[in-house]
Each structure stands twice: as structure tokens, then as C-alpha cells.
Design a protein around this motif. Structure first.
Motif, short mmCIF file in Angstrom:
data_model
loop_
_atom_site.label_atom_id
_atom_site.label_comp_id
_atom_site.label_asym_id
_atom_site.label_seq_id
_atom_site.Cartn_x
_atom_site.Cartn_y
_atom_site.Cartn_z
N ARG A 138 1.01 -1.15 -0.10
CA ARG A 138 0.03 0.07 0.02
C ARG A 138 1.02 1.19 0.12
N LYS A 139 1.85 1.34 -0.80
CA LYS A 139 2.86 2.35 -0.94
C LYS A 139 2.70 3.33 -2.19
N PRO A 140 2.54 4.60 -2.07
CA PRO A 140 2.40 5.23 -3.42
C PRO A 140 4.00 5.30 -4.04
N VAL A 141 3.61 5.54 -5.22
CA VAL A 141 4.95 5.60 -6.13
C VAL A 141 4.53 6.30 -7.50
N MET A 142 6.07 6.92 -8.13
CA MET A 142 5.61 7.46 -9.48
C MET A 142 6.33 6.47 -10.42
N LEU A 143 5.71 5.90 -11.53
CA LEU A 143 6.16 5.00 -12.41
C LEU A 143 6.57 6.36 -13.65
N VAL A 144 7.86 6.10 -14.31
CA VAL A 144 8.20 6.91 -15.33
C VAL A 144 8.27 6.33 -16.54
N GLY A 145 7.73 6.71 -17.82
CA GLY A 145 7.87 6.30 -18.91
C GLY A 145 6.83 5.27 -19.55
N CYS A 146 5.85 5.33 -18.61
CA CYS A 146 4.53 4.45 -19.18
C CYS A 146 3.83 4.87 -20.42
N TYR B 92 -4.11 5.27 -25.67
CA TYR B 92 -3.38 4.84 -24.50
C TYR B 92 -3.76 3.54 -24.09
N GLU B 93 -2.96 2.82 -23.16
CA GLU B 93 -2.93 1.50 -22.48
C GLU B 93 -2.69 1.74 -21.07
N TRP B 94 -3.21 0.62 -20.36
CA TRP B 94 -2.92 0.68 -18.95
C TRP B 94 -1.45 0.58 -18.84
N PRO B 95 -0.83 0.85 -17.77
CA PRO B 95 0.74 1.04 -17.50
C PRO B 95 0.88 -0.59 -17.33
N GLY B 96 2.26 -1.04 -17.69
CA GLY B 96 2.17 -2.28 -17.70
C GLY B 96 2.29 -2.84 -16.43
N PRO B 97 2.85 -2.28 -15.43
CA PRO B 97 2.94 -3.00 -13.96
C PRO B 97 1.58 -3.15 -13.68
N ILE B 98 0.66 -2.55 -13.99
CA ILE B 98 -0.84 -2.70 -13.34
C ILE B 98 -1.75 -3.64 -14.25
N GLN B 99 -1.31 -3.73 -15.54
CA GLN B 99 -1.98 -4.65 -16.49
C GLN B 99 -2.38 -5.90 -15.69
N GLY B 100 -3.49 -6.31 -15.82
CA GLY B 100 -3.90 -7.69 -15.31
C GLY B 100 -4.23 -7.37 -13.74
N GLY B 101 -4.27 -6.50 -13.21
CA GLY B 101 -4.49 -6.44 -11.34
C GLY B 101 -5.66 -5.80 -11.18
N ASP B 102 -6.63 -5.82 -12.14
CA ASP B 102 -8.30 -5.22 -11.82
C ASP B 102 -8.86 -6.21 -11.41
N LEU B 103 -9.30 -6.51 -10.13
CA LEU B 103 -10.27 -7.77 -9.89
C LEU B 103 -11.68 -7.33 -10.29
N TYR B 104 -11.79 -5.86 -10.45
CA TYR B 104 -13.23 -5.45 -11.19
C TYR B 104 -13.55 -5.55 -12.44
N GLY B 105 -12.19 -5.85 -13.08
CA GLY B 105 -12.19 -5.63 -14.62
C GLY B 105 -13.13 -6.78 -15.35
N SER B 106 -13.49 -7.80 -14.67
CA SER B 106 -14.59 -8.59 -15.51
C SER B 106 -15.90 -8.27 -14.99
N LEU B 107 -16.03 -7.28 -14.14
CA LEU B 107 -17.52 -6.66 -13.63
C LEU B 107 -17.74 -5.56 -14.65
N ASN B 108 -18.14 -5.62 -15.80
CA ASN B 108 -18.35 -4.34 -16.70
C ASN B 108 -19.24 -3.39 -16.07
N ASP B 109 -20.35 -3.74 -15.38
CA ASP B 109 -21.45 -2.91 -15.10
C ASP B 109 -21.36 -2.88 -13.53
N PHE B 110 -20.21 -2.91 -12.85
CA PHE B 110 -20.29 -2.68 -11.42
C PHE B 110 -19.63 -1.39 -10.88
N PRO B 111 -20.11 -0.71 -9.95
CA PRO B 111 -21.59 -0.88 -9.57
C PRO B 111 -22.60 -0.40 -10.88
#
Length: 779
Positions: free
Chosen positions: A239-247, A319-338
Motif C-alpha cells: 500500500r505504498k504510493p510511487v511514481m512510474l516513469v515512462g509508461c 493509451y493503454e494501462w501501465p504495464g505494471p498494473i495490467q491484469g491487476g484489476d479484480l473489478y475488470g470482469s465486472l463491466n457494470d459494477f456498480p
């Protein structure tokens, strides 16, 4: 009852992070005076000690027997300890916080801009003759870390409290130095919340430069080439904020996202969620042609819109999702949530000087934000801060309509000088083009555009925040949502965690699929029964959360609202809400009043139900409390808001204010030195004098006319025009009933005020003043 100025303590409530000093006098004696306590409050000594250590202003606590209850102790908290007796626990913190500044003292040294508050603590602690230091909150050089000056003293003879958070003092919590402090001079300063012990007075407009923000930015920067696994383990999981560079180095947005290329890209008739000009409230239907015109003319505008409509989807290929975050969305399959919330992807474009309020991202989501053009100033608060409302501009001491610039120039600029518990402080970040910030859920933050800025941001459900994500799907979603997540998305370990959570089995928390959009009566009854139980308990955190839940339930626009309110009244929960007006903590009283305000503003029927539940006698008792404590003034202001709605209701409801003697208390508040309170009181009076003739006559007999005339000196033209209308109503009733109200105005020298306003530069005020003079004072 408010403690005398020489009593430096507060009452601890079990599991509470908001400490208040209210109650009845007990006959406890210590060498430096009596204590104040609630004789019916049972607390945990261990819990009180832990909370004291977290509270910036708590020097220690004392546990003393309750003479009225055998075997029961009262726990009292001190903001300064001149001595420690056997019954006293002394907090290990080196300093306690006091709102205000030292007046008469022996000055050891004054440092000018070269020392932070943390460094000042170490400096004073290491010098045995240093008993305190104080500093102005605002630094006119716009430096973001160090105060403009810090004064160290070896004694304190007198202290000047400060309710506007312009000065802060830290007094050594060291018994060996206590003899150098005249503790009777340290007036009690009520800190309403450990989460936000500082005032938010929004009056300034000067913003620091990009270079000044850059100078204090210490956020870690890492390459966007980091693997998904490493990013999760080192940042999301921790749970640590960070800045990604070059995404965004390969994004088409690098070339396509400029004003010149965006203007012709979208249909001029398409509508966007945006704001134009200096009006900062976002609208859902701003035409692209108007936005494009603002871009060309370099006039203020701000877009914050999801990419779900036809025109917005054109940006998806850029654009596309930043590489380090791609595939990390548990909500990704719930297209209409909420439901009806959207895809949680936002296109952000704005001119310099636009920005957000302090907020926490919704739905348990982490967030990423990539800047393509411009610079963003981020202010991120410690995890301890969870209620963004406590950070918003306080209308008691702010300009009438504060803008984003006012908040950042007055509150945000001082953030890093504001310590919370354990030395945690907010921090500043300067986000530059090509940088992507990652911010985990649970961090209150605000973002300001330093110049013309174009960015893309998205929220997502991270496994690093699994418990909150699962809770959100179960409590905010439908049965099909949690079933898809559990059976189709979760791996074996995630399913185990879901089963071991407090939200298993989910069917107990979500609605039946056959009735997805309406909460059934059984669910409502269960929810409200639980809330009523929590409100009647001693757990202050539980009470706080229950009032927040009630506010959301009652203030919703859903189809269930009428059912919920009906159940509130049938279950007698209304009485429990009203009982909150007698809570010793003004914070709880405020939360109770806000729930009551939501209810009575809904309809006259709702207001009557609250009156029938016993509201008015407790409102009268609340308004009769006599204290200059700033928080009580805020309580009374909120109470007047409630009464405004009742006074504007039926004739019978208006009569309740007169019958209970409440209007007399309100008229007294109309002369308050607190402008916000004074204004709310006038609104109540104005509603009363717009009703039946008998109500107007009774109000005038109580002093309403004098109060209204006194308010004519207010500088706000809108308020003055409104009061003139109320005065005209009174004079008209006087003419019709043979009352000498016009002569009453002459006797109080009211004609001078009317004649002055008749020459006002504001046309509405001028016209109304002339109308009153013409109708009632022209022979």
C-alpha cells in the motif's frame, strides 16, 4: 458545560478518536483544580491510554474513582501535566499541541525559515531550558515545508488561543520543565478530531511555484519497466504510493493530445462532464463547442469525464494501462459494477488553477494517473485521515464561495506543516509530463493543475486491497457480481480469503436477484435494527459510522428512500437519532444534526415525524447551551439549518418554534459574532415572518424586527436583499393588523439604514430598499 480555562483535560470515550469536554462537575480535587466528567461514562483504561498516545494534544490521563458508582472509574485526559500522581498515566510523547501562541515568555531563540516542525521538536527537546515553541501556520514565502519562523521559549506566562489555526504551539510534556509554565494560562482548546485537528480557513489565493513544489517532492520514482509481480509485491501489497516513469512513451496520446488536435476531433454537439469559466461545479452536459472555444480563448475550463460515451471512446486507442498494473484489476470482469457507475476511466483536461477537493477514491479502488501535458500538484494525507469533509473549507472563516485555488493557497500549502499521530504528515508531489502516479486506496488526496494539463486516470480493484474490494462487491453489488468474482475470477487462495472474511456468506449482505433494484423490508429492518443498537452503545467509532451510514441511506435518491424513512420512524430509530443531540461529544451532536437535517428537508411529513419523536425540546436545550467554544457555534449553526426547514414547513410546524421558546434562542444567535451562525439564524427568523400573521406578530414581540435590521449591515448583497424582503413582510402585517411596526423602525433609527441601502450599487438591494421606503415611510 465547558471547562474553566485553567482545566486542561478532556473526557475519553471508548474507541473514540474524537475527544470532547462536556458533562457535569464532580468533586475530584487535584492541586490544580477540579475535573469535569460524565458520571455515567464507563471507559477502558487501556484504550484511553492508547488513544491519548495518538492524540496530539493529550499529555496524559487520570483514572479516578466515581463517587457515585462503586467500582467504576472516570478517565480524564490532560492537555498539560504540571505534576503526575499515582492515578495519572503520562503519555511518552515529548510535546503536546495547542492551537494558539505564547504571549508573555522568556524567548530563547527565533529561527527564520531554516527548520521544520519536526526538527524544532528535536531542537527543543535537546535543550533542557526549552519549554515550548510556536510558529505561524502560513509562510508568506510560500515555502511548503518549514514555517516562516519558529520561536523557542524557556517559560510561558500567558497564552493566546487561536480558533482560526493561524498559530500553533508545542509545549514540552516534561515534568522537569513544568514549573516554567503557568498552566492556568493555557486555555482549553477543543480538538474535535484526531484525524483532522487543524482548521481549514480558505482566504488566500497565492499558489507556490512549480519549482517550490518540486523542492519538497520526495516520492520515489521507478521505471515503468518493472514487472507486474515486483510492482505488486513492493507497492500494491505494501500500500505504498510511487511514481512510474515512462509508461506513456509509446502512446499515441503523446502526439494526439493537445488542444490543437483535440478541438477538431469531437462532434461540437457532443456533451461532456465539465465546467466552463470560474464556476467550479461540474455539469453533465457541456457542449464540446463551448469547451473548444475556451481552449482557443485560453479561458478557464475543466473536463473530468468517463470514456464511456461515443466521443470519449475515440480516446481508447490513444493509451493503454501501465504495464505494471495490467491484469491487476479484480473489478475488470465486472463491466457494470456498480450499476450506472461506468468504467472508472477518466479523461482529465483543465487550465491552470483548476483542481479537485480533498477526497478519497470510491469503491475500495486504487488509482493510477498519467500526465501527458502540464504539471499536477498532489497533496496526499496520512492513512489516519479518513474523513475528507474535515478538510474542506470551513465556512466560518473562509470567503463566501471558496474556489479550488483558495483551498490550495490556504490549507493545502500548509499541509506538510500539519502533523497527525506518530509524526505522520501529508506530503507534496509534483507530477510532470510522462509520469504516472500510483495511489493505493484509503489515502485522502487533492490534485491541482499548475498549468494547462491533459491526463488520463483510472480506478481499479487491487488484490493488495483484497478485503476492501471483496467487501465493496458484496455490499454495493448484486448477487451476480460476487458470484462471478468468486467462481470465475478468484484463485484458490483468494476464495479462501473471501470465505474467512466477515462478509461471508454474501447472500446475507446482497439483495435477491429477483428484486435487484429495491431493498426489501426485511433487509431494511435488519440494517436499521443494527444501527439502532450501535447508536445506543458506548462505542464512539460505532456511533460515528452509524451516523455516516444513516446519512447515506436517508440522503439517497433511490426508490428505497421512502421505505427507509418509513422504517426509521416505525422502528423508533428516529428517537435514537434525536438522542444524539444529548451526546457529550459535539462531533456526535453534529453528525446527529446532519442526519436530522437530511430527514426534515425531505418533506413536511418527515419534519412532523421528527417533531412527534421529541425533536423540539432537545433542540431548545441545545440552543440554550452557553459557551463560546467554536465547535458549539458550529453545532448551533447546524441546528439552525434544521430549524430553517421546520420554520418553512406547515403553519403548525412553524408554531412549534414559537410555542417551545426556540425562536427566542434563535434571535439571540442572530447577534452572534460568528457570521455563519448569524446568517443561519436569520434564515430561521425570515421563514417564521413569512407565515401566518399571528406568527409574525409573535416573532416581532420576541425581537425579530430588531434582529433583521441589525443584519442589514452584512456586506453580502444577497443576504441584505433577502432580509429586506422579510422586513417588508413584517411591515405589511403591521399595516394590515394596526400594529405600529413602521414607527418601531423609526424609533430604532432603522430609516438611516434603509436610506443608505436605497443608494446601494446592487440593483436588487436598491430596488427593495426604495420599495420599503415608498410603501411604509412616505406620507
Amino acid at each position: 458545560m465547558v471547562p474553566p480555562s485553567n482545566l486542561l483535560f478532556r473526557i475519553f470515550s471508548l474507541s473514540s478518536l474524537a475527544f470532547m469536554a462536556q458533562g457535569k462537575q464532580l468533586n475530584y480535587k487535584f492541586p490544580y483544580g477540579p475535573y469535569t466528567a460524565r458520571p455515567d461514562q464507563e471507559v477502558s483504561l487501556r484504550e484511553a491510554q492508547e488513544l491519548c498516545d495518538l492524540d496530539l494534544s493529550c499529555a496524559g490521563i487520570t483514572s479516578l474513582p466515581d463517587p457515585k458508582k462503586n467500582g467504576t472509574n472516570r478517565i480524564l485526559a490532560h492537555s498539560f501535566l504540571p505534576i503526575v500522581m499515582n492515578e495519572t498515566y503520562k503519555s511518552p510523547k515529548h510535546f503536546t499541541f495547542h492551537a494558539g501562541k505564547v504571549k508573555d515568555s522568556n524567548i530563547l531563540e527565533v529561527r527564520h525559515g531554516d527548520m521544520s516542525v519536526g526538527e524544532a521538536k528535536d531542537y527543543c527537546h535537546d535543550r533542557l531550558n526549552c519549554v515550548a515553541f510556536f510558529h505561524p501556520v502560513y509562510n508568506p514565502t510560500l515555502e511548503l515545508s518549514n514555517p516562516d519562523n519558529i520561536t523557542f521559549v524557556s517559560s510561558i506566562e500567558s497564552f493566546e488561543p487561536d480558533s482560526r489555526d493561524e498559530w500553533r504551539t508545542f509545549v514540552a510534556n516534561d515534568l522537569s520543565r513544568a514549573n516554567s509554565v503557568n498552566h492556568s494560562s493555557l486555555s482549553y482548546s477543543e480538538i474535535v478530531s484526531v484525524e483532522h485537528p487543524f482548521k481549514s480557513c480558505c482566504t488566500k489565493t497565492e499558489i507556490p511555484t512549480i519549482e517550490q513544489i518540486q523542492a519538497v517532492d520526495t516520492l520515489e520514482r521507478i521505471s515503468c519497466d518493472i514487472s507486474r509481480k515486483d510492482f505488486f509485491e513492493n507497492y500494491e501489497k505494501r500500500r505504498k504510493p510511487v511514481m512510474l516513469v515512462g509508461c506513456n512513451k509509446d502512446w499515441k496520446a503523446q502526439d494526439r493530445w493537445s488542444y490543437e488536435k483535440l478541438i477538431p476531433r469531437f462532434d461540437n454537439s457532443s456533451t461532456w462532464r465539465a465546467t466552463i469559466g470560474n464556476n467550479e461545479k461540474l455539469k453533465e452536459d457541456v457542449a464540446w463547442s463551448d469547451i473548444a472555444s475556451s481552449m482557443v480563448q485560453n479561458s478557464p475550463f475543466y473536463i473530468f469525464d468517463q470514456l464511456d460515451h461515443k466521443e470519449g471512446k475515440k480516446l481508447e486507442e490513444d493509451y493503454e494501462w501501465p504495464g505494471p498494473i495490467q491484469g491487476g484489476d479484480l473489478y475488470g470482469s465486472l463491466n457494470d459494477f456498480p450499476e450506472d457507475y461506468g468504467s472508472k476511466r477518466w479523461f482529465c483536461v483543465g487550465t491552470g488553477g483548476t483542481g479537485t477537493d480533498p477526497h478519497m477514491d470510491p469503491l475500495g479502488t486504487d488509482a493510477w494517473n498519467t500526465v501527458i501535458k502540464g504539471h499536477k500538484w498532489w497533496i496526499v494525507y496520512p492513512e489516519r485521515v479518513t474523513d475528507e469533509e474535515d478538510l474542506e473549507c470551513d465556512d466560518e472563516c473562509s470567503v463566501p464561495i471558496p474556489s479550488a485555488r483558495h483551498w490550495y493557497a490556504s490549507v493545502g500549502i500548509n499541509a506538510a506543516r500539519s502533523e497527525y499521530d506518530n509524526g505522520d504528515r501529508p506530503f507534496h508531489i509534483l507530477q510532470k509530463p510522462g509520469e504516472t502516479i500510483y495511489l493505493p486506496y484509503g489515502r485522502v488526496h487533492s490534485v491541482f493543475n499548475m498549468d494547462d494539463t491533459i491526463a488520463i486516470t483510472a480506478n481499479y480493484g487491487s488484490e493488495g486491497n483484497f478485503d476492501e474490494v471483496w467487501k465493496t462487491v458484496v455490499t454495493d453489488g448484486e448477487k451476480r457480481h460476487w458470484r462471478k468474482l468468486y467462481y470465475q475470477v478468484f484463485n484458490k487462495e483468494q476464495r479462501r480469503r473471501a470465505r474467512e472474511s466477515e462478509y461471508w456468506h454474501p447472500d446475507e449482505y446482497v439483495d435477491d436477484e429477483e428484486d435487484e433494484n429495491v431493498v426489501n423490508e426485511e433487509d431494511i429492518h435488519s440494517i436499521l435494527h443494527n444501527l439502532k443498537k450501535r447508536l445506543s452503545g458506548d462505542d464512539v467509532n460505532a456511533k460515528r459510522e452509524s451516523f455516516m451510514t444513516l446519512s447515506k441511506l436517508i440522503n439517497s435518491d433511490g426508490d428505497d428512500n421512502d421505505n427507509i424513512l418509513r422504517a426509521v420512524f416505525n422502528s423508533r430509530l428516529a428517537e435514537s437519532i434525536i438522542d444524539g443531540l444529548e451526546d457529550p461529544s459535539y462531533v456526535m451532536v453534529l453528525r446527529s444534526l446532519r442526519v436530522i437535517g437530511h430527514i426534515v428537508s425531505g418533506s413536511n411529513e418527515n419534519a412532523q415525524a421528527m417533531i412527534d419523536a421529541g425533536l423540539m425540546p432537545k433542540m431548545q436545550a441545545l440552543l440554550s447551551q452557553d459557551s463560546n467554544e467554536p465547535t458549539l457555534q458550529l453545532v448551533k449553526k447546524e441546528a439552525c439549518y434544521v430549524l430553517t426547514n421546520i420554520a418553512g414547513g406547515t403553519d403548525e410546524q412553524t408554531n412549534e418554534l414559537l410555542k417551545k421558546g426556540i425562536l427566542n434562542r434563535v434571535i439571540e444567535l442572530a447577534y452572534s459574532s460568528n457570521r455563519g451562525l448569524r446568517e443561519e439564524a436569520i434564515w430561521v427568523i425570515a421563514n417564521v415572518v413569512s407565515s401566518l400573521d399571528e406568527h409574525v406578530i409573535s416573532a416581532v414581540e420576541s425581537g425579530a424586527l430588531e434582529a433583521l435590521y441589525n443584519f442589514l449591515s452584512d456586506g453580502d448583497a444577497k443576504n441584505v436583499a433577502f432580509v429586506l424582503q422579510s422586513i417588508e413582510n413584517i411591515l405589511e402585517v403591521g399595516t394590515e393588523t394596526g400594529k405600529t411596526y413602521a414607527q418601531k423602525v423609526v424609533n430604532m433609527d432603522g430609516l438611516e439604514a434603509l436610506e443608505r441601502l436605497a443608494s446601494s450599487q446592487n440593483m436588487t438591494v436598491q430596488q427593495r430598499a426604495n420599495e420599503v421606503l415608498k410603501r411604509f415611510f412616505t406620507k
